[in-house]
Design a protein around this motif. Structure first.
Motif, PDB file in Angstrom:
ATOM      1  N   TYR A 160       0.818  -1.215   0.000  1.00 27.19           N
ATOM      2  CA  TYR A 160       0.000   0.000   0.000  1.00 27.19           C
ATOM      3  C   TYR A 160       0.852   1.266   0.000  1.00 27.19           C
ATOM      4  O   TYR A 160       0.458   2.292  -0.579  1.00 27.19           O
ATOM      5  N   ALA A 161       2.034   1.214   0.615  1.00 22.13           N
ATOM      6  CA  ALA A 161       2.918   2.383   0.610  1.00 22.13           C
ATOM      7  C   ALA A 161       3.417   2.683  -0.798  1.00 22.13           C
ATOM      8  O   ALA A 161       3.619   3.856  -1.169  1.00 22.13           O
ATOM      9  N   ARG A 162       3.621   1.652  -1.611  1.00 28.39           N
ATOM     10  CA  ARG A 162       4.021   1.876  -3.002  1.00 28.39           C
ATOM     11  C   ARG A 162       2.878   2.485  -3.813  1.00 28.39           C
ATOM     12  O   ARG A 162       3.091   3.324  -4.687  1.00 28.39           O
ATOM     13  N   LEU A 163       1.644   2.059  -3.529  1.00 28.18           N
ATOM     14  CA  LEU A 163       0.487   2.586  -4.249  1.00 28.18           C
ATOM     15  C   LEU A 163       0.185   4.022  -3.855  1.00 28.18           C
ATOM     16  O   LEU A 163      -0.183   4.849  -4.704  1.00 28.18           O
ATOM     17  N   PHE A 164       0.349   4.319  -2.573  1.00 24.55           N
ATOM     18  CA  PHE A 164       0.012   5.645  -2.037  1.00 24.55           C
ATOM     19  C   PHE A 164       1.177   6.140  -1.166  1.00 24.55           C
ATOM     20  O   PHE A 164       1.110   6.094   0.070  1.00 24.55           O
TER      21      PHE A 164
END
Length: 512
Positions: free
Chosen positions: A118-122
């Motif tokens: 999720y950190a890569r997505l956002f």
């Protein structure tokens, strides 16, 4: 497994061979109780049942489980039933894949994989994800402690439980995340629990989600029917009986005490303890009769709502599903907003099939090729639907089947042109095979209020108890087994207390 019981009297009778009933029966049989399990279906397992069609094997409802090995809750429950390491569970490499209008991603195992995905997505939300997962981990740890506590007042002394007791999972998400899409996609698993985060407890969602990452997820080789079969064999090994194709028509109650049951085949079978693993509403109004219960108990049940049902499409295909970038479980949502998706499905009576906007795809043959002929795969499409869609399900079934296949083609292109086998199940199918009111998939709806005030294992009738997803702790195969284990402890403790009281009376000369 015979259809008729061998005796006319047992220590315990269990109505319903779902996992909550089988679990309670196995735990009690191990302690020397003579146990009879009576089931109306021709297979044991309830929603853990599987079936075969044209050399394909399909799970009716259970897709994955958490904690089957190491120190997971399911492993503990299997160990307590004498089934530790006796079932061939397959650990899955990813937790799920999700497809949204602008995002497609796969979440790998373990907590670090959850945060990093999720950190890569956002990227701007990284700290929010770290803090959110930290809170969820605290909730998971506190819940595990609570599940193992036998003191019902233990919850009141747990600061973490009390802190989040009245918070929805939606509120917990937006406490840490400022990007709406980040929050909505983080809850991609929500449809597994039958209610959106706006209606669901932060405690329940956090525990359920984190159990996958702390305890890993598994499929059971051969289908989840093997889980039910293992419990049946264990019950019989301990001297118990499981009778299939023999519906319980009545629970006999005299002087506010359960006395036994009347079976479809006409036998009256006695037992001082009767456990209902079936629909609580139907037990009260049908098997027993509401006149035997206090008015407040009947009124409380009338105020509770049952969960939504489901529509399923069971597919055998010659497509190479291993090449489509799918996890064992893949979710497709036309909207980011889970409340919008849930409301559209809840109101299909008004919108019709065009209101469908989300589904889950399960591909068990990615883990277990034996479920399909060589070179072929199974795919199961599932979506939440209400029992009443404003039209006859017999005429609506083909429309819903076609709509789900078209939606699934976002993940599996040309699926509709490669159907080696296809069959669908509607809420009427769920109701017919499980006898759950309105084809409910989780018993009571798993909203925040009902998760904290579910009917408990005891009833106002002495000797009559509940197990399964109509009681504590809730829906899902592991929760159902846990309910059976918790009930087992309750019965053991009450029996022990009664025995000690009788000994004291005899010693005092009052028992003669």
């Amino acid at each position: 497994m015979a259809r008729k019981p061998k005796k006319d009297k047992y220590d315990v009778i269990v109505i319903g061979a779902g996992m909550g009933g089988l679990g309670a029966a196995a735990y009690l049989a191990q302690q020397g109780y003579s146990v009879l399990v009576a089931e109306r279906h021709y297979f044991a397992g309830g929603y853990a049942h599987s079936f075969g069609r044209h050399k394909y094997t399909f799970d009716a409802a259970v897709r994955i489980v958490a904690g089957a090995e190491k120190h997971g809750l399911l492993h503990d429950l299997l160990s307590k039933a004498g089934l530790a390491d006796k079932l061939p569970f397959i650990q899955l490499p990813e937790i799920f894949t999700a497809i949204y209008p602008e995002h497609r991603f796969t979440v790998p195992r373990q907590v670090e994989g959850l945060i990093e995905t999720y950190a890569r997505l956002f990227p701007s939300q990284r700290n929010g994800f770290v803090n959110l997962v930290h809170d969820m981990q605290q909730i998971y740890n506190a819940t595990i402690e609570l599940l193992h506590a036998r003191d019902p007042f233990h919850v009141m002394s747990n600061q973490v439980i009390m802190k989040y007791r009245y918070m929805t999972f939606h509120e917990l998400l937006f406490k840490h995340l400022t990007d709406e899409k980040a929050a909505y996609t983080f809850a991609a698993l929500w449809s597994y629990y039958g209610a959106p985060p706006t209606r669901g407890s932060a405690l329940y969602f956090a525990y359920a989600i984190m159990s996958y990452f702390n305890e890993d997820i598994y499929y059971l080789k051969g289908s989840f029917q093997e889980l039910a079969n293992a419990f049946v064999e264990r019950i019989e090994e301990c001297g118990g009986e499981v009778c299939l194709r023999n519906e319980v028509k009545r629970i006999v109650v005299e002087d506010k005490q359960a006395k036994g049951i009347v079976l479809q085949t006409g036998e009256y079978v006695q037992a001082p303890i009767v456990i209902c693993n079936g629909d609580l509403k139907k037990m009260v109004h049908g098997l027993v009769g509401e006149q035997h219960f206090p008015a407040r108990y009947v009124k409380r049940l009338a105020e509770m709502t049952v969960s939504m049902s489901a529509f399923e499409v069971f597919i055998g295909t010659d497509l190479p599903l291993e090449s489509y970038g799918l996890a064992h479980e893949t979710f497709i949502y036309n909207h980011y907003d889970y409340s919008k998706t849930y409301d559209q499905h809840l109101n299909l009576k008004q919108s019709g099939v065009d209101g469908l906007c989300g589904l889950a795809i399960s591909c068990p043959t990615l883990a277990d090729a034996s479920l399909a002929p060589q070179g072929k795969h199974t795919a199961i499409l599932t979506t939440l639907v209400p029992y009443d869609v404003g039209a006859d399900w017999k005429t609506e079934k083909p429309k819903y089947q076609e709509a789900l296949i078209r939606m699934a083609e976002k993940a599996i292109p040309d699926l509709g042109r490669h159907l080696d086998f296809v069959e669908s199940g509607s809420p009427l199918t769920m109701e017919r095979y499980t006898n759950n009111s309105q084809g409910a998939t989780y018993g009571w709806e798993q909203n925040m209020k009902q998760m904290t005030s579910r009917p408990q294992h005891g009833t106002p009738i002495a000797g009559l108890y509940l197990s399964g997803h109509w009681t504590d702790p809730g829906g899902g195969v592991v929760s159902a087994l846990l309910s059976g284990y918790k009930l087992y402890h309750k019965i053991i403790n009450e029996t022990s207390s009664s025995s000690n009281e009788m000994k004291l009376l005899v010693q005092a000369g009052e028992g003669l």
